[in-house]
Scaffold this active site. Structure first.
Site, PDB file in Angstrom:
ATOM      1  N   HIS A  22     -41.122   7.188 104.621  1.00 25.91           N
ATOM      2  CA  HIS A  22     -40.613   7.669 103.332  1.00 25.91           C
ATOM      3  C   HIS A  22     -39.645   8.834 103.558  1.00 25.91           C
ATOM      4  CE1 HIS A  22     -44.862   6.212 102.432  1.00 25.91           C
ATOM      5  NE2 HIS A  22     -44.049   5.278 101.961  1.00 25.91           N
ATOM      6  N   CYS A 127     -51.392 -10.766  96.983  1.00 26.71           N
ATOM      7  CA  CYS A 127     -51.770  -9.683  97.905  1.00 26.71           C
ATOM      8  C   CYS A 127     -51.566  -8.364  97.175  1.00 26.71           C
ATOM      9  CB  CYS A 127     -50.917  -9.713  99.173  1.00 26.71           C
ATOM     10  SG  CYS A 127     -51.148  -8.212 100.146  1.00 26.71           S
ATOM     11  N   CYS A 130     -49.045  -5.957  98.843  1.00 22.95           N
ATOM     12  CA  CYS A 130     -47.621  -6.237  98.565  1.00 22.95           C
ATOM     13  C   CYS A 130     -47.314  -6.080  97.091  1.00 22.95           C
ATOM     14  CB  CYS A 130     -47.231  -7.677  98.917  1.00 22.95           C
ATOM     15  SG  CYS A 130     -47.462  -8.186 100.600  1.00 22.95           S
ATOM     16  N   CYS A 144     -52.818 -11.486 104.792  1.00 27.40           N
ATOM     17  CA  CYS A 144     -51.422 -11.080 104.632  1.00 27.40           C
ATOM     18  C   CYS A 144     -50.997 -10.391 105.931  1.00 27.40           C
ATOM     19  CB  CYS A 144     -51.280 -10.109 103.454  1.00 27.40           C
ATOM     20  SG  CYS A 144     -49.746  -9.161 103.532  1.00 27.40           S
ATOM     21  N   LYS A 297     -52.382   2.441 108.184  1.00 25.62           N
ATOM     22  CA  LYS A 297     -53.585   3.258 108.006  1.00 25.62           C
ATOM     23  C   LYS A 297     -54.659   2.816 109.000  1.00 25.62           C
ATOM     24  CE  LYS A 297     -53.367   6.073 104.369  1.00 25.62           C
ATOM     25  NZ  LYS A 297     -52.693   5.551 103.184  1.00 25.62           N
TER      26      LYS A 297
HETATM   27  N1  MSP Z   1     -42.452   1.236  95.391  1.00 31.83           N
HETATM   28  C1  MSP Z   1     -41.723   0.347  96.219  1.00 31.83           C
HETATM   29  C2  MSP Z   1     -40.232   0.557  96.059  1.00 31.83           C
HETATM   30  C3  MSP Z   1     -39.722   0.409  94.654  1.00 31.83           C
HETATM   31  S1  MSP Z   1     -38.032   0.799  94.550  1.00 31.83           S
HETATM   32  C4  MSP Z   1     -37.604   0.312  93.000  1.00 31.83           C
HETATM   33  C5  MSP Z   1     -42.095   0.597  97.674  1.00 31.83           C
HETATM   34  N2  MSP Z   1     -42.626   1.773  97.966  1.00 31.83           N
HETATM   35  S2  MSP Z   1     -43.104   2.274  99.417  1.00 31.83           S
HETATM   36  O1  MSP Z   1     -43.845   3.487  99.204  1.00 31.83           O
HETATM   37  O2  MSP Z   1     -43.778   1.231 100.103  1.00 31.83           O
HETATM   38  O3  MSP Z   1     -41.801   2.676 100.186  1.00 31.83           O
HETATM   39  C6  MSP Z   1     -41.046   1.728 100.852  1.00 31.83           C
HETATM   40  C7  MSP Z   1     -39.825   2.377 101.452  1.00 31.83           C
HETATM   41  O4  MSP Z   1     -40.200   3.466 102.310  1.00 31.83           O
HETATM   42  C8  MSP Z   1     -39.033   1.463 102.375  1.00 31.83           C
HETATM   43  O5  MSP Z   1     -38.171   0.599 101.670  1.00 31.83           O
HETATM   44  C9  MSP Z   1     -38.299   2.468 103.202  1.00 31.83           C
HETATM   45  O6  MSP Z   1     -37.283   3.028 102.449  1.00 31.83           O
HETATM   46  C10 MSP Z   1     -39.370   3.505 103.460  1.00 31.83           C
HETATM   47  N3  MSP Z   1     -40.157   3.141 104.632  1.00 31.83           N
HETATM   48  C11 MSP Z   1     -41.488   2.864 104.650  1.00 31.83           C
HETATM   49  N4  MSP Z   1     -41.831   2.523 105.919  1.00 31.83           N
HETATM   50  C12 MSP Z   1     -40.757   2.571 106.718  1.00 31.83           C
HETATM   51  C13 MSP Z   1     -40.539   2.343 108.090  1.00 31.83           C
HETATM   52  N5  MSP Z   1     -41.497   1.950 108.891  1.00 31.83           N
HETATM   53  N6  MSP Z   1     -39.285   2.518 108.571  1.00 31.83           N
HETATM   54  C14 MSP Z   1     -38.261   2.957 107.777  1.00 31.83           C
HETATM   55  N7  MSP Z   1     -38.449   3.168 106.472  1.00 31.83           N
HETATM   56  C15 MSP Z   1     -39.652   2.944 105.906  1.00 31.83           C
HETATM   57  O7  MSP Z   1     -41.867  -0.295  98.485  1.00 31.83           O
END
Ligand code: MSP
Length: 488
Positions: A22, A127, A130, A144, A297
């Site tokens: 994030h 899932c 997801c 999943c 996790k």
């Molecule tokens: N809530 C949805 C997004 C909705 S946008 C309208 C979501 N959230 S999330 O908390 O799972 O965050 C996903 C995003 O976090 C990824 O698209 C990316 O931007 C970032 N990342 C999460 N894990 C990551 C990595 N391992 N590597 C790089 N970025 C990553 O999906």
């Protein structure tokens, strides 16, 4: 009038503490925003939280909290991290806020009026991790593959969105670059998904209670992904506001590769259905593993960005996140590399170069004699080249590549200093016009480097700028040292 630039990060699930994934995307969008602001754009940088859905409701229950209490606490955690990482977002949208709910309701009403919503039954595997249906063929031993969870079989009445109707138009817009998806590999991914002839998607859920009610059937809530996408317009007070009229369409959505389909296919289809222009660019960065493994996790290998900040500081953490792999591909972040890179690039690289130049200037120079501009043609040439490449990289959102470019110049200057050896010149001739020119050029070159690194490491570059200002005003002596990145 200033040109506007509306840039967004994804909104993150309020389901757990933020990890470096994030942090990565948010820093990424922040660097681009800072660069654009400096280039004179009227920037709106939006980030926020995705707070509805069964996954979050379940987590809240496990924590013996109401969903709202639960998401409030997580939003605070994220905000605290963004502050510590110097994220200069202009807005922070939460999907449990009234303004979001209002925007979503307006959007869904327009969808309904467009005739693109119809009701039907859905039976499938769901899932919770997801927050999406998953196909039998995509399971790994019944689980999943992303969340290592067994999906639930769900049979319920849903309202569907007529996605199929829009697929040819979306394809055409992607190919013509009216909707620019990059890098190319991710764009091809989107086109492949379209060619696989995906089906309509359901935009409501009967069983999920923690969500925004569907205005046309009180038993249903709006599918969390659908309302989440709408954050990009609800934050602008969609549908009628000065802000909306000014900033929509977005100039850039920055997202990770796993949410490509939602952004490059579902979101454009929803927008076309309600007659709104599409975002101009969607930049999809690669995902990284940590030490070769997916962060999870279960494995307990998710790195807490706060730990990095405590160890390396905020600026260095920003740098270290962006400098390990090119976001154009998937990559791997090695924990052991953080300290190695910190020492090599920051302590012994930039920090040492600045320190070296400042101390030589104070020691050998006539410290008020900074020339108006760089004298040495060779440095000028190297610098011009550097700036040109850097600008085009950042405008293409290639931050890893832009950073590399600055480091060429850092190394070039190190070499230049060794070749010119100001200490030898001083030993041989004492003060001289030639020595003054070299030292003045070096300080001016540092100022340029500060400019280039500023969006990446704002606080340290501010500190350096102050030091240079004092240096130029003759307020410092050899006792004054700038220790930017102490060795670890
Ligand atoms: N809530 C949805 C997004 C909705 S946008 C309208 C979501 N959230 S999330 O908390 O799972 O965050 C996903 C995003 O976090 C990824 O698209 C990316 O931007 C970032 N990342 C999460 N894990 C990551 C990595 N391992 N590597 C790089 N970025 C990553 O999906």
């Amino acid at each position: 009038m200033k040109q506007k630039f509306y840039i967004t990060s994804p909104i993150y699930y309020a389901s757990g503490a933020p990890h470096i994934g994030h942090a990565f995307t948010t820093v990424y969008a922040d660097v681009i925003s800072r660069y654009k602001r400096e280039a004179g754009f009227d920037v709106l940088f939006l980030t926020g939280m995705d707070e509805h859905g069964s996954k979050i409701a379940q987590k809240a229950q496990d924590a013996k909290k109401t969903p709202q209490e639960f998401v409030d606490e997580l939003a605070e955690k994220y905000l605290d991290l963004w502050k510590k990482l110097q994220i200069k977002n202009d807005d922070f949208i939460r999907t449990t806020s009234e303004r979001h709910k209002k925007g979503v309701k307006e959007f869904v009403e327009k969808l309904y009026q467009s005739g693109d919503i119809y009701s039907g039954d859905y039976e499938g595997l769901y899932c919770v991790g997801c927050e999406n249906f998953i196909l039998e063929k995509d399971l790994a031993n019944g689980f999943c593959p992303d969340h290592l969870q067994k999906p639930e079989t769900i049979k319920e009445k849903n309202y569907f969105f007529n996605l199929k109707k829009y697929l040819p138009q979306i394809k055409e817009k992607i190919i013509s670059k009216e909707l620019e998806i990059f890098p190319e590999s991710r764009k091809n991914e989107s086109l492949n998904i379209i060619d696989m002839d995906i089906s309509d998607f359901s935009i409501t859920r009967e069983r999920v209670k923690w969500g925004i009610p569907f205005p046309y059937d009180e038993k249903q809530t709006i599918y969390v992904w659908v309302e989440a996408l709408m954050n990009y317009v609800s934050a602008l007070d969609f549908p009628d506001s000065e802000k909306f009229n000014k900033f929509w369409p977005a100039d850039a959505h920055i997202i990770g590769a796993e949410i490509n389909k939602f952004h490059t296919i579902f979101w454009p289809a929803l927008l076309i259905s309600v007659n709104l222009p599409l975002p101009k660019k969607i930049f999809i960065h690669g995902l990284f593993t940590v030490n070769g493994q997916k962060m999870s996790k279960t494995l307990g290998n998710a790195i807490n960005p706060i730990d990095l900040i405590n160890k390396f500081g905020s600026d260095a953490t920003r740098y270290l996140l962006l400098s390990q792999f090119s976001a154009l591909e998937h990559g791997d972040i090695k924990e052991s590399e953080f300290a190695v890179k910190y020492n090599a690039d920051l302590a012994n690289g930039v920090g040492n170069l600045f320190e070296r130049i400042f101390s030589m200037f104070l020691k050998y120079g006539d410290n008020k004699k900074i020339k108006a501009e760089i004298f040495d043609l060779e440095i000028k040439k190297a610098l011009d080249e550097n700036f040109k490449n850097y600008d085009s990289y950042i405008n293409d959102f290639k931050l890893f590549e832009a950073l590399k470019e600055v480091f060429y110049f850092v190394r070039y200057l190190d070499k230049y200093i060794n070749e010119k050896s100001p200490w030898v010149l001083h030993k041989e001739n004492g003060s001289s016009a030639e020595l003054d020119k070299i030292l003045s050029d070096l300080v001016l070159a540092v100022e340029k480097i500060i400019e280039l690194f500023e969006p990446f490491m704002p606080a340290k570059m501010e500190e350096s700028k102050d030091f240079v200002d004092k240096l130029k005003s003759g307020l410092l002596n050899t006792e004054n040292k700038l220790s930017l990145f102490p060795r670890i």
